[in-house]
Design an enzyme around this catalytic site. Sequence first.
Site, PDB file in Angstrom:
ATOM      1  CG  ASN A   8      10.278  47.314 -51.899  1.00 51.63           C
ATOM      2  OD1 ASN A   8       9.978  47.392 -50.704  1.00 51.63           O
ATOM      3  ND2 ASN A   8       9.394  47.326 -52.860  1.00 51.63           N
ATOM      4  NE  ARG A  94       7.596  51.121 -52.083  1.00 50.61           N
ATOM      5  CZ  ARG A  94       6.685  50.518 -52.798  1.00 50.61           C
ATOM      6  NH1 ARG A  94       6.961  49.398 -53.397  1.00 50.61           N
ATOM      7  NH2 ARG A  94       5.507  51.050 -52.936  1.00 50.61           N
ATOM      8  CG  HIS A 183       0.403  53.101 -54.366  1.00 51.95           C
ATOM      9  ND1 HIS A 183      -0.932  52.815 -54.277  1.00 51.95           N
ATOM     10  CD2 HIS A 183       1.049  51.926 -54.175  1.00 51.95           C
ATOM     11  CE1 HIS A 183      -1.095  51.524 -54.048  1.00 51.95           C
ATOM     12  NE2 HIS A 183       0.102  50.958 -53.964  1.00 51.95           N
ATOM     13  NE  ARG A 244      -3.891  46.303 -48.794  1.00 53.49           N
ATOM     14  CZ  ARG A 244      -2.914  47.021 -49.331  1.00 53.49           C
ATOM     15  NH1 ARG A 244      -3.027  48.317 -49.470  1.00 53.49           N
ATOM     16  NH2 ARG A 244      -1.810  46.435 -49.730  1.00 53.49           N
ATOM     17  CD  GLU A 389       5.848  51.837 -56.920  1.00 48.56           C
ATOM     18  OE1 GLU A 389       5.409  52.244 -55.860  1.00 48.56           O
ATOM     19  OE2 GLU A 389       5.540  50.729 -57.406  1.00 48.56           O
TER      20      GLU A 389
END
Length: 402
Positions: A8, A94, A183, A244, A389
Amino acid sequence: MKNILVLNCGSSSIKYQLINMANNGADLLAKGLLDRVGLDNSKLSHKAKDKEPYETTHEVSDHEAGIDLILKVLVDPEKGVINSLDDIFAVGHRVAHGGEKFSESALITEDVRKNIEKCIELAPLHNPANHKGITSMQKLLPEIPQVAVFDTAFHQTMPQYAYMYPLPYELYEEDKIRRYGFHGTSHKFVFENACETLNLDKNNIKAITCHLGNGASIAAIKDGNSIDTSMGLTPVEGLMMGTRTGDLDLGALLYIMRKKGHDLDQANALINKKSGVHGISGVSYDMRDIEDAAFKDGNKRAQLALNMYSYRIRKYIGAYATALNGVDLIVFTGGIGENSEVVRQAVCENMDFLGIKIDEEKNQKIRGKCELISVPESKVKVIVTPTNEELVIARDTARIVE
Ligand code: AMP
């Protein structure tokens, strides 16, 4: 021995796991994080199975040098876990954005690589590093097959009326401006894991999955397919997050830009880095700090941040229950979803009209494990499921290469 190396690559970091797939990926051989790639004093934190954690500081000029360092540590007789790089069966990457090109994971061919490169304009913060990881690995291990697993792919089943923005249609045709969602690997994993755990038919169910981490998104899943999700063209839309905004009146942003004389970079920093839970509380982006400030110190702004955070999730649950024409299953995951009984309780409170009723005592005890938190008579099953993940990336990589 089918070992999959999962990578990743972020703009200045590389996370990795080496997973032995013999037992469907249950055997994690090594994991680590290389930080400050391209800066001075890059730090590698590495942990191999049955060995002491290892940390080292190096000069790592770019992603290729970083991956080279990681490969060397993996085969190191003392710190490593494999005898040679030939013991790596395949590499899974990823990749943040797959645009409309990728609705599932893909074996990396020259054509696929070019298409990932094309997606850089859609995800300028994430895809360049993902792409660098791929090209570096192609140089370092040219014989080993590589697979790209996309954060957006699972959501490619959304109907057009859900993924379009009400902008001039030409912006979609010419520039592919639309909702993609992120996601996806996590939403798919926790949904399937929850169905398996509860013995539910994943092809005949209405589910809402809440991935609540530093980044947060929610998805509506019908019979195994994502039909809507809260993140959009970029990961800033939807739920309130650590730093965010999530959903915001676009006019408010234009007003702030004009009033404060913000340029694009300042506006970008405002909505991505200075807002959300951190912006409201003024305390932290980390939900643990917010809970402490709200409950131990009675900090009003931290309480407000918590209320806003959970209220916005509740609104999405209501909307998605409508989009799905009902809901059978709600799944909580991500650092906050897995660990914060406070947020789960606040989200599920007064939702009995939807058939959601959680066991408050049980909810308080569940942290980081897969467990049902709804009461037996709750029409909607509510479950906490840790996400993984890397495991999805490893499984997809093994399946595609085989
Ligand atoms: P993630 O991005 O999924 O790794 O989630 C990271 C976030 O999870 C952290 O920033 C925290 O806000 C949150 N988190 C982790 N542990 C807890 C906890 N015990 N209680 C509340 N929030 C937590």
